[in-house]
Design a protein around this motif. Structure first.
Motif, mmCIF file in Angstrom:
data_model
loop_
_atom_site.group_PDB
_atom_site.id
_atom_site.type_symbol
_atom_site.label_atom_id
_atom_site.label_comp_id
_atom_site.label_asym_id
_atom_site.label_seq_id
_atom_site.Cartn_x
_atom_site.Cartn_y
_atom_site.Cartn_z
ATOM 1 N N ILE A 131 0.850 -1.208 0.000
ATOM 2 C CA ILE A 131 0.000 0.000 0.000
ATOM 3 C C ILE A 131 0.880 1.252 0.000
ATOM 4 C CG2 ILE A 131 -1.763 1.287 1.281
ATOM 5 C CD1 ILE A 131 -2.710 -1.434 2.387
ATOM 6 N N PHE A 132 1.916 1.209 0.801
ATOM 7 C CA PHE A 132 2.822 2.360 0.877
ATOM 8 C C PHE A 132 3.442 2.646 -0.491
ATOM 9 C CE2 PHE A 132 6.794 4.475 1.863
ATOM 10 C CZ PHE A 132 6.385 5.426 2.775
ATOM 11 N N THR A 133 3.885 1.585 -1.157
ATOM 12 C CA THR A 133 4.521 1.771 -2.476
ATOM 13 C C THR A 133 3.531 2.305 -3.499
ATOM 14 O OG1 THR A 133 5.806 -0.171 -1.930
ATOM 15 C CG2 THR A 133 5.980 0.603 -4.178
ATOM 16 N N ILE A 134 2.293 1.850 -3.421
ATOM 17 C CA ILE A 134 1.303 2.298 -4.422
ATOM 18 C C ILE A 134 0.889 3.753 -4.166
ATOM 19 C CG2 ILE A 134 -1.057 1.910 -5.272
ATOM 20 C CD1 ILE A 134 -0.523 -1.103 -4.867
ATOM 21 N N ILE A 135 0.772 4.100 -2.901
ATOM 22 C CA ILE A 135 0.272 5.452 -2.584
ATOM 23 C C ILE A 135 1.386 6.505 -2.620
ATOM 24 C CG2 ILE A 135 -0.790 6.848 -0.754
ATOM 25 C CD1 ILE A 135 -2.431 4.488 0.027
ATOM 26 N N ASN A 136 2.580 6.108 -2.257
ATOM 27 C CA ASN A 136 3.684 7.063 -2.100
ATOM 28 C C ASN A 136 3.863 8.042 -3.280
ATOM 29 O OD1 ASN A 136 5.836 8.169 -0.689
ATOM 30 N ND2 ASN A 136 7.304 6.808 -1.667
ATOM 31 N N PRO A 137 3.797 7.589 -4.536
ATOM 32 C CA PRO A 137 3.994 8.540 -5.639
ATOM 33 C C PRO A 137 2.949 9.657 -5.688
ATOM 34 C CG PRO A 137 4.189 6.314 -6.418
ATOM 35 C CD PRO A 137 3.659 6.233 -5.055
ATOM 36 N N PHE A 138 1.776 9.422 -5.133
ATOM 37 C CA PHE A 138 0.747 10.466 -5.181
ATOM 38 C C PHE A 138 1.177 11.710 -4.402
ATOM 39 C CE2 PHE A 138 -1.880 6.873 -6.434
ATOM 40 C CZ PHE A 138 -2.550 7.436 -7.498
ATOM 41 N N ALA A 139 1.884 11.454 -3.300
ATOM 42 C CA ALA A 139 2.381 12.582 -2.522
ATOM 43 C C ALA A 139 3.372 13.398 -3.349
ATOM 44 C CB ALA A 139 3.055 12.072 -1.256
ATOM 45 N N ARG A 140 4.217 12.692 -4.089
ATOM 46 C CA ARG A 140 5.181 13.391 -4.955
ATOM 47 C C ARG A 140 4.459 14.112 -6.088
ATOM 48 N NH1 ARG A 140 8.933 9.626 -7.394
ATOM 49 N NH2 ARG A 140 7.874 7.877 -6.395
ATOM 50 N N LEU A 141 3.393 13.500 -6.548
ATOM 51 C CA LEU A 141 2.611 14.107 -7.628
ATOM 52 C C LEU A 141 2.005 15.439 -7.174
ATOM 53 C CD1 LEU A 141 1.707 13.183 -10.517
ATOM 54 C CD2 LEU A 141 -0.460 12.605 -9.489
ATOM 55 N N LEU A 142 1.565 15.468 -5.942
ATOM 56 C CA LEU A 142 1.000 16.718 -5.418
ATOM 57 C C LEU A 142 2.078 17.801 -5.320
ATOM 58 C CD1 LEU A 142 -1.347 15.339 -2.624
ATOM 59 C CD2 LEU A 142 -2.030 16.343 -4.793
ATOM 60 N N MET A 190 4.628 17.964 -7.297
ATOM 61 C CA MET A 190 4.954 18.365 -8.679
ATOM 62 C C MET A 190 3.924 19.340 -9.229
ATOM 63 S SD MET A 190 6.119 14.691 -10.157
ATOM 64 C CE MET A 190 6.299 15.062 -11.880
ATOM 65 N N ASP A 191 2.729 19.327 -8.662
ATOM 66 C CA ASP A 191 1.656 20.222 -9.060
ATOM 67 C C ASP A 191 1.341 20.076 -10.556
ATOM 68 O OD1 ASP A 191 -0.301 21.976 -8.460
ATOM 69 O OD2 ASP A 191 0.885 23.738 -8.956
ATOM 70 N N ILE A 192 1.079 18.848 -10.961
ATOM 71 C CA ILE A 192 0.706 18.589 -12.360
ATOM 72 C C ILE A 192 -0.805 18.525 -12.450
ATOM 73 C CG2 ILE A 192 0.788 16.883 -14.222
ATOM 74 C CD1 ILE A 192 3.566 16.122 -13.143
ATOM 75 N N ASP A 193 -1.338 19.225 -13.410
ATOM 76 C CA ASP A 193 -2.785 19.178 -13.609
ATOM 77 C C ASP A 193 -3.116 17.953 -14.455
ATOM 78 O OD1 ASP A 193 -5.400 19.575 -13.849
ATOM 79 O OD2 ASP A 193 -5.311 21.500 -14.890
ATOM 80 N N LEU A 194 -3.557 16.894 -13.771
ATOM 81 C CA LEU A 194 -3.829 15.636 -14.489
ATOM 82 C C LEU A 194 -4.962 15.783 -15.481
ATOM 83 C CD1 LEU A 194 -3.543 12.738 -11.911
ATOM 84 C CD2 LEU A 194 -2.298 12.994 -14.023
ATOM 85 N N GLY A 195 -5.938 16.603 -15.132
ATOM 86 C CA GLY A 195 -7.085 16.817 -16.024
ATOM 87 C C GLY A 195 -6.648 17.390 -17.353
ATOM 88 N N GLU A 196 -5.759 18.371 -17.270
ATOM 89 C CA GLU A 196 -5.285 19.004 -18.505
ATOM 90 C C GLU A 196 -4.547 17.992 -19.374
ATOM 91 O OE1 GLU A 196 -2.288 22.511 -19.908
ATOM 92 O OE2 GLU A 196 -2.606 22.184 -17.771
ATOM 93 N N VAL A 197 -3.712 17.204 -18.697
ATOM 94 C CA VAL A 197 -2.928 16.201 -19.433
ATOM 95 C C VAL A 197 -3.856 15.181 -20.077
ATOM 96 C CG1 VAL A 197 -1.219 14.377 -19.185
ATOM 97 C CG2 VAL A 197 -0.949 16.505 -17.944
ATOM 98 N N ALA A 198 -4.849 14.725 -19.310
ATOM 99 C CA ALA A 198 -5.733 13.659 -19.814
ATOM 100 C C ALA A 198 -6.606 14.147 -20.967
ATOM 101 C CB ALA A 198 -6.604 13.146 -18.683
ATOM 102 N N PHE A 199 -7.098 15.363 -20.853
ATOM 103 C CA PHE A 199 -8.064 15.812 -21.865
ATOM 104 C C PHE A 199 -7.424 16.464 -23.089
ATOM 105 C CE2 PHE A 199 -10.678 15.730 -17.959
ATOM 106 C CZ PHE A 199 -11.505 14.703 -18.359
ATOM 107 N N ASN A 200 -6.191 16.950 -22.928
ATOM 108 C CA ASN A 200 -5.560 17.591 -24.088
ATOM 109 C C ASN A 200 -4.656 16.658 -24.862
ATOM 110 O OD1 ASN A 200 -6.854 19.901 -23.543
ATOM 111 N ND2 ASN A 200 -5.143 20.878 -22.504
#
Lengths: 128, 206
Positions: free
Chosen positions: B46-57, B59-69
């Motif tokens: 669980i730690f390994t799966i969740i850990n990157p999300f903290a880094r993602l936050l 990084m401040d990447i807008d996932l919506g923009e990436v997914a839809f564009n």
């Protein structure tokens, strides 16, 4: 060949126990104890090789390496607990065996707590 | 792209961790302590799966923009031109007409001793535009076509007669052609007209 040595020692110990049991009933326990220690020490070298390989691989993973080494430590402890508990059972001391196991379980849980805490912290950090 | 490298690193971590855990499972003792080790393994996964999300936050990447564009298809404008449709219909009609003419010519020349000089076709209007309304076939006596190339033929003596009568096809020949076309194309016999062209004279004899 390690395996031949291990199997040979096991078979010899079994013969010895069967032969000695009638003459001196207290000897089989010692024999099995000594046999167990010998086999365990023989296997320990091989086991350390496996653990080291796992350690090397674990460093490549981007997770906190301490957590993976904790897991390996827990596995090692589990081996010791099983070994100790088995010897106590062989000696007919079921109570002591269960106490050893209890102690081992508590220590395993204590070692697992840092992982649990960091996980909870991470979840709380992610949630808005 | 940072998001792609992020996902690939994440997947790599998960895969390596699962390989390691498989090996760890093998060397695990099979006593009562096994379930405690499994608990720790579960926490680690669980730690390994969740850990990157903290880094993602971070990084401040807008996932919506990436997914839809990402892979957005280019907008295509279709210029609907009415003239274009009309032109296309006309071309189809012409092609159909030429095919039918060629087919008819081939049929008559193959089955009879006349050659087809010309064909007049009229089609129904509206929905049944593929059906032939009336047909006029201009025929003449069959002649071998000249092979390409220039050659001079000897001039034959010309015999001038007052009665310059050319042998006309019989009524049966006309009927034969009419029957043939009727049979093959299911056109009403009354609508089929066969005209014999008098070669060399330019006139039309019915």
């Amino acid at each position: 060949m390690e395996i031949i040595k291990i199997v040979g020692i096991g078979i010899l110990a079994t013969f010895a126990i069967v032969l000695v049991k009638e003459i001196r009933p207290e000897f089989p326990l010692f024999i099995s104890l000594i046999t167990g220690v010998i086999i365990f020490t023989m296997v320990l070298g091989e086991l350390s090789y496996v653990v080291e390989t796992l350690n090397t691989l674990g460093r490549k993973v981007n997770i906190e390496f301490t957590y993976f080494s904790t897991l390996l430590k827990i596995i090692g402890m589990a081996y010791l607990i099983e070994f100790g508990g088995q010897i106590s059972r062989d000696a007919g001391q079921e109570n002591i065996a269960s106490k050893i196991e209890l102690g081992g379980k508590v220590i395993i849980m204590v070692m697992a707590i840092p992982i649990l805490l960091s996980l909870m912290e991470l979840i709380l950090k992610i949630l808005p | 792209m940072p998001i792609i490298s992020f996902i690939s690193a994440w997947l790599k971590d998960i895969v390596i961790l699962f390989v390691l855990i498989s090996i760890a499972e093998l060397i695990m003792p099979k006593g009562n302590t096994r379930k405690y080790i499994n608990l720790v393994i579960g926490l680690l996964i669980i730690f390994t799966i969740i850990n990157p999300f903290a880094r993602l936050l971070k990084m401040d990447i807008d996932l919506g923009e990436v997914a839809f564009n990402y892979n957005k298809p280019a907008e295509i404008y279709y210029n609907q031109d009415e003239n274009f449709d009309m032109l296309q219909d006309k071309q189809i009609e012409q092609l159909y007409l030429s095919r039918v003419k060629a087919d008819l010519k081939d049929l008559v020349e193959r089955e009879t001793e006349f050659s087809v000089k010309d064909l007049d076709l009229k089609f129904f209007k509206g929905d049944e535009y593929r059906k032939i309304e009336s047909l006029t076939i201009y025929i003449s006596k069959y002649e071998e076509e000249e092979v390409s190339g220039i050659y001079i033929e000897k001039v034959k003596p010309i015999d001038i007669k007052k009665d310059n009568h050319i042998e006309q096809p019989t009524q049966e020949s006309y009927e034969e052609i009419g029957d043939l076309v009727h049979r093959e194309y299911n056109i009403d016999k009354a609508k089929i007209e066969v005209i014999f062209l008098d070669n060399g004279k330019g006139g039309r004899n019915e």
